[in-house]
Design a protein around this motif. Structure first.
Motif, mmCIF file in Angstrom:
data_model
loop_
_atom_site.group_PDB
_atom_site.id
_atom_site.type_symbol
_atom_site.label_atom_id
_atom_site.label_comp_id
_atom_site.label_asym_id
_atom_site.label_seq_id
_atom_site.Cartn_x
_atom_site.Cartn_y
_atom_site.Cartn_z
ATOM 1 N N ILE A 31 0.828 -1.207 0.000
ATOM 2 C CA ILE A 31 0.000 0.000 0.000
ATOM 3 C C ILE A 31 0.862 1.257 0.000
ATOM 4 C CG2 ILE A 31 -1.926 -1.148 1.183
ATOM 5 C CD1 ILE A 31 -1.345 0.716 3.574
ATOM 6 N N LEU A 39 -8.304 0.537 0.938
ATOM 7 C CA LEU A 39 -7.996 -0.781 1.484
ATOM 8 C C LEU A 39 -9.288 -1.405 1.980
ATOM 9 C CD1 LEU A 39 -5.706 -2.824 2.532
ATOM 10 C CD2 LEU A 39 -6.280 -1.884 4.765
ATOM 11 N N ILE A 106 -6.758 5.189 1.496
ATOM 12 C CA ILE A 106 -5.294 5.276 1.484
ATOM 13 C C ILE A 106 -4.919 6.657 0.959
ATOM 14 C CG2 ILE A 106 -3.169 4.377 0.433
ATOM 15 C CD1 ILE A 106 -4.637 1.654 0.168
ATOM 16 N N ALA A 137 -6.102 -4.065 -1.680
ATOM 17 C CA ALA A 137 -5.728 -2.644 -1.744
ATOM 18 C C ALA A 137 -5.687 -2.241 -3.208
ATOM 19 C CB ALA A 137 -4.371 -2.396 -1.101
#
Lengths: 140, 140, 140
Positions: A31, A39, A106, A137
């Motif tokens: 990530i 996510l 994210i 992700a």
């Protein structure tokens, strides 16, 4: 656009609410490549669940367990599905109330959680083995 | 493929349930570029939450507050985490029950909500300051 | 990167909890093209909801209905929004507790559900007509 996905098994947890943020992050280090994205953590079970809540004082998680046991009691007289034990049917209902996935934005390679937020594994059964999670992700 | 993300702070709301659909949309006008996609609204807190429900009669939101106060009462004898005030521990539990994010499909540049659906900010504390939201829109 | 989206109407279901996994999958066969991705199912209503739970023993769904009726009763003395019938305000609250969307990871062209997991339509009204769903699948 990146897509990362990993399925893995948690160690067994005892009945109650447990913080698993770092365990999840360790499984999906990619990530850090994502500037803007999402996510998802998904639990492949019907008697355990996931939520996001306070990551600091452990008594918060104790009170979660106490209240959920009061709000969704064992041995309610109207339960029909009783053959898997007193903890089973309440576990299904608690799991649906909490939910089986969390979705977290994210930002700049990191989960954009609030400073007090952590990912909870909510184990609603007395003697469960390790639960399977799928972590996905995706982003730019 | 588009990715848009914005973090911003809401004005303070009093304890209860409040419609914030237009406030959210004003922060992220770029969703009009997306034909098929997804909008996520995420709240970075553990004692306020987000959900989607009826956007018309304000008494619905009053009844939400009344019922959640009954279902997750203050001063339950089994609460241990009490030092942040009577409204704190119930706020954590209510927030987990409602959830900290909503995900809404985007269709032809608009949120594809039902005609009666709106985004609720659920403020579970008595005297909260403005809450931080992260809005992420993505799609084709 | 693929994006698929379809809006459709379910047949009317009676009040209670019903498995709709196959109905949803039949509407969106293109997920078989996606190696890693996400499926969202969204319900465009405020008195019915979606969740994921046990797909085997039908008594589980009966117990869900019994418990939700106990936890969010009709005719609570504090309800103000009563003019749409005794089942209306509880339906709104139940819908918010269960949630109006589910997000499920896609892996190798299939929903990556646990073996016991199914998608539930939770119909909280007594005499509802068919509910509108928006199904969105996306991934690589």
């Amino acid at each position: 656009m990146y897509w990362f996905q990993k399925e893995f098994k948690l160690k067994p947890f005892k009945r109650g609410f447990h913080i698993i943020t770092d365990t999840v992050l360790n499984e999906i280090p990619d990530i850090e490549k994502i500037d803007i994205g999402m996510l998802q953590v998904f639990i492949k079970h019907t008697s355990a669940s996931l939520t996001i809540n306070e990551n600091a004082d452990p008594t918060v998680r104790v009170d979660f367990e106490s209240h959920m046991n009061k709000m969704v009691p064992e041995d309610a007289p109207y339960y029909i599905h009783t053959y898997e034990g007193s903890d089973d049917m309440p576990a299904h209902i608690k799991a649906a109330l909490m939910g089986v996935s969390v979705q977290i934005p994210i930002t700049n390679g990191r989960l954009n959680l609030g400073v007090w937020q952590g990912i909870y594994l909510c184990e609603h059964r007395n003697n469960a083995s390790g639960r399977r999670l799928v972590v996905t992700a995706y982003g730019n």
